[in-house]
Design a protein around this motif. Structure first.
Motif, PDB file in Angstrom:
ATOM      1  N   LYS A 103      25.817  24.144  29.535  1.00 54.38           N
ATOM      2  CA  LYS A 103      26.067  22.794  30.018  1.00 54.38           C
ATOM      3  C   LYS A 103      27.227  22.803  31.014  1.00 54.38           C
ATOM      4  N   ASN A 104      27.030  22.114  32.122  1.00 51.62           N
ATOM      5  CA  ASN A 104      28.036  21.957  33.191  1.00 51.62           C
ATOM      6  C   ASN A 104      28.203  23.201  34.061  1.00 51.62           C
TER       7      ASN A 104
ATOM      8  N   ASN B  18      32.072  29.095  25.591  1.00 52.58           N
ATOM      9  CA  ASN B  18      32.315  28.351  24.356  1.00 52.58           C
ATOM     10  C   ASN B  18      33.766  28.474  23.900  1.00 52.58           C
TER      11      ASN B  18
ATOM     12  N   ASP C  83      35.986  24.607  26.727  1.00 46.53           N
ATOM     13  CA  ASP C  83      34.599  24.149  26.833  1.00 46.53           C
ATOM     14  C   ASP C  83      34.291  23.091  25.787  1.00 46.53           C
ATOM     15  N   LYS C  84      34.747  23.335  24.577  1.00 48.15           N
ATOM     16  CA  LYS C  84      34.512  22.363  23.507  1.00 48.15           C
ATOM     17  C   LYS C  84      35.228  21.046  23.809  1.00 48.15           C
TER      18      LYS C  84
ATOM     19  N   THR D 144      35.810  19.811  26.820  1.00 53.66           N
ATOM     20  CA  THR D 144      35.054  19.106  27.858  1.00 53.66           C
ATOM     21  C   THR D 144      33.761  18.507  27.309  1.00 53.66           C
ATOM     22  N   ARG D 145      33.283  19.061  26.179  1.00 53.09           N
ATOM     23  CA  ARG D 145      32.076  18.533  25.544  1.00 53.09           C
ATOM     24  C   ARG D 145      32.407  17.536  24.422  1.00 53.09           C
ATOM     25  N   ASN D 146      33.702  17.199  24.333  1.00 53.84           N
ATOM     26  CA  ASN D 146      34.183  16.274  23.293  1.00 53.84           C
ATOM     27  C   ASN D 146      33.918  16.796  21.884  1.00 53.84           C
ATOM     28  N   GLU D 147      34.006  18.118  21.741  1.00 48.85           N
ATOM     29  CA  GLU D 147      33.800  18.733  20.435  1.00 48.85           C
ATOM     30  C   GLU D 147      35.115  19.218  19.821  1.00 48.85           C
TER      31      GLU D 147
END
Length: 348
Positions: A41-42, A195, A199-200, A202-205
Motif C-alpha cells: 500500500k502506498n 512494514n 509504515d504502520k 501511515t496506515r493508522n495501525e
C-alpha cells in the motif's frame, strides 16, 4: 552500537535459538503463498516486471540456495550473503567496505538489499541497469568473487543438487546464466521492506512518540527532497559534499557517464532499516547516524560541486538531530528482518 540496535541483535539471536525447536522442513519450505507478489500500500509501480520472471516456490528456493552458496566465488569461499548479511538488512554490518576472496578489500560500502524492484539502476554509481544482471558485477569483480560466469555454470552443472533444483524450477536440467540470474532475481526481488513502525503509522495501525513525530516533520523539511517517501530514496545520483578520498580514488558516477558534472555523485540510498546498515556513505566513512547528520549540518558551497539542495539549508540543532535519528529508527522493519523466507537454508 546503540541500545536499540543491541535489542534487535539480541532478538534476532533469540529467534535463532527458537528455531532449534521448529521443524526445519516447515521453516525453510517455500509455498505459493510465500512467493505471491503484491505491491505494498502506498508504494509506486515497480520498475522490474515479475510478469517476465514469475516467482515460483522452486525458482525462489533455487535463488535462495545460490545466494547463500560460496560456490559462486572463484575459490568457493565467498557467497552473496557473506557481504549481504541478513542481520544487517542484507548490508555488511560494521565493515566500511566490501571484503572479497583472498582477504582482498573492495572500494565501496556494501549497500543493503531491499525493495530492489523499484530501482532502475544499481551500484553506487549506477553502473548496472537491470536487476537480473546485477549479480554479474560482484561475481566477476576481481576484488570480490573473481569468478568467470562461464566456469561458474560448469561448476553448477557438475553439482547434482543444482541439477535437481534447476530441473524443478525450469522443467529440465539445462543450467545456464539466464536461468541462474532469473532465479537470483526471484529471491532478491521479493526482499521487500514495507512494514516498519513508520509504515504502520501511515496506515493508522501504530503511533509514534512526540520525539519521533517531531523527527518526521524535520525529516520532511530537511531530508525528503532526496530521500522521498515511501521508498526513502528518489534513486538519483548526487554530490552530497563529501571530500574526495585519495586512498580509494573513487570519483563516483563520472566513471560511468564520462560527464564532468557527475564527479563525486553517488546514488541516494534508501533509508529503510538505516539503523542497522552502518557504517554509512559510499565508502563507509561515518560510523553512526549522528556523524551523518553532523555532516549535513555543515555549510556547503556551490564551487565544490555539492548538490544545490544542500546549499543554504537551515542549520540543525542538536535536538533536531536527535529527533531525526529517533524517527529514522522507526524505519527498522522487523517483519522483513525476521522473515523466514530469507533465512540461510544451510542453517538447518
Amino acid at each position: 552500537m546503540s541500545k536499540n540496535s543491541t535489542y534487535i541483535l539480541c532478538s534476532f539471536l533469540l529467534l535463532l535459538v527458537l528455531l532449534a525447536f521448529t521443524s526445519d522442513k516447515d521453516y525453510f519450505t517455500i509455498t505459493k503463498a510465500d512467493v505471491k507478489f503484491e505491491v505494498p500500500k502506498n508504494f509506486p509501480k515497480p520498475v522490474y516486471n515479475f510478469k517476465d520472471n514469475t516467482p515460483t516456490p522452486a525458482g525462489f528456493t533455487l535463488g535462495r540456495k545460490l545466494f547463500y552458496d560460496p560456490i559462486l566465488s572463484k575459490d568457493s569461499s565467498i557467497s552473496c550473503a557473506f557481504c549481504h548479511q541478513r542481520i544487517a538488512a542484507f548490508a555488511h554490518i560494521d565493515h566500511p567496505i566490501s571484503h572479497g576472496i583472498n582477504g582482498l578489500l573492495g572500494k565501496r560500502n556494501v549497500p543493503p538489499l531491499e525493495n530492489l524492484i523499484w530501482q532502475s539502476s544499481f551500484m553506487w554509481d549506477g553502473g548496472v541497469n537491470n536487476l537480473e544482471v546485477q549479480p554479474l558485477s560482484p561475481i566477476t569483480n576481481h576484488l570480490e568473487m573473481n569468478e568467470d560466469i562461464g566456469y561458474l555454470m560448469k561448476k553448477l552443472q557438475r553439482n547434482k543438487d543444482y541439477v535437481v533444483l534447476f530441473k524443478t524450477a525450469f522443467g529440465d536440467t539445462i543450467i545456464n546464466s539466464k536461468r541462474f540470474l532469473k532465479a537470483l532475481a526471484q529471491f532478491t526481488g521479493l526482499m521487500i521492506s514495507s512494514n516498519s513502525r513508520y509504515d504502520k503509522y501511515t496506515r493508522n495501525e501504530d503511533t509514534l512518540s512526540k520525539t519521533e513525530v517531531s523527527g518526521l516533520k524535520l525529516f520532511r523539511s530537511h531530508c525528503a527532497s532526496c530521500h522521498k517517501e515511501p521508498l526513502f530514496t528518489d534513486n538519483s545520483y548526487r554530490n552530497n559534499g563529501l571530500k574526495y578520498d585519495d586512498s580509494f580514488k573513487d570519483s563516483g558516477r563520472v566513471s560511468i557517464t564520462g560527464i564532468k558534472s557527475d564527479f563525486m555523485k553517488f546514488k541516494v540510498p534508501s533509508l529503510r532499516n538505516i539503523e542497522l546498515t552502518y557504517p554509512y556513505m559510499h565508502d563507509g566513512r561515518f560510523r553512526n547516524l549522528k556523524q551523518v547528520l553532523d555532516h549535513y549540518a555543515s555549510k556547503f558551497d556551490s564551487a565544490s560541486g555539492t548538490d544545490p539542495l544542500l546549499i543554504g539549508k537551515p542549520q540543525l540543532t542538536e535536538q533536531n538531530k536527535s529527533d531525526i535519528i529517533a524517527f529514522l529508527k522507526t524505519l527498522t522493519d522487523k517483519t522483513f528482518l525476521y522473515d523466514r523466507r530469507f533465512a540461510d537454508p544451510s542453517m538447518k
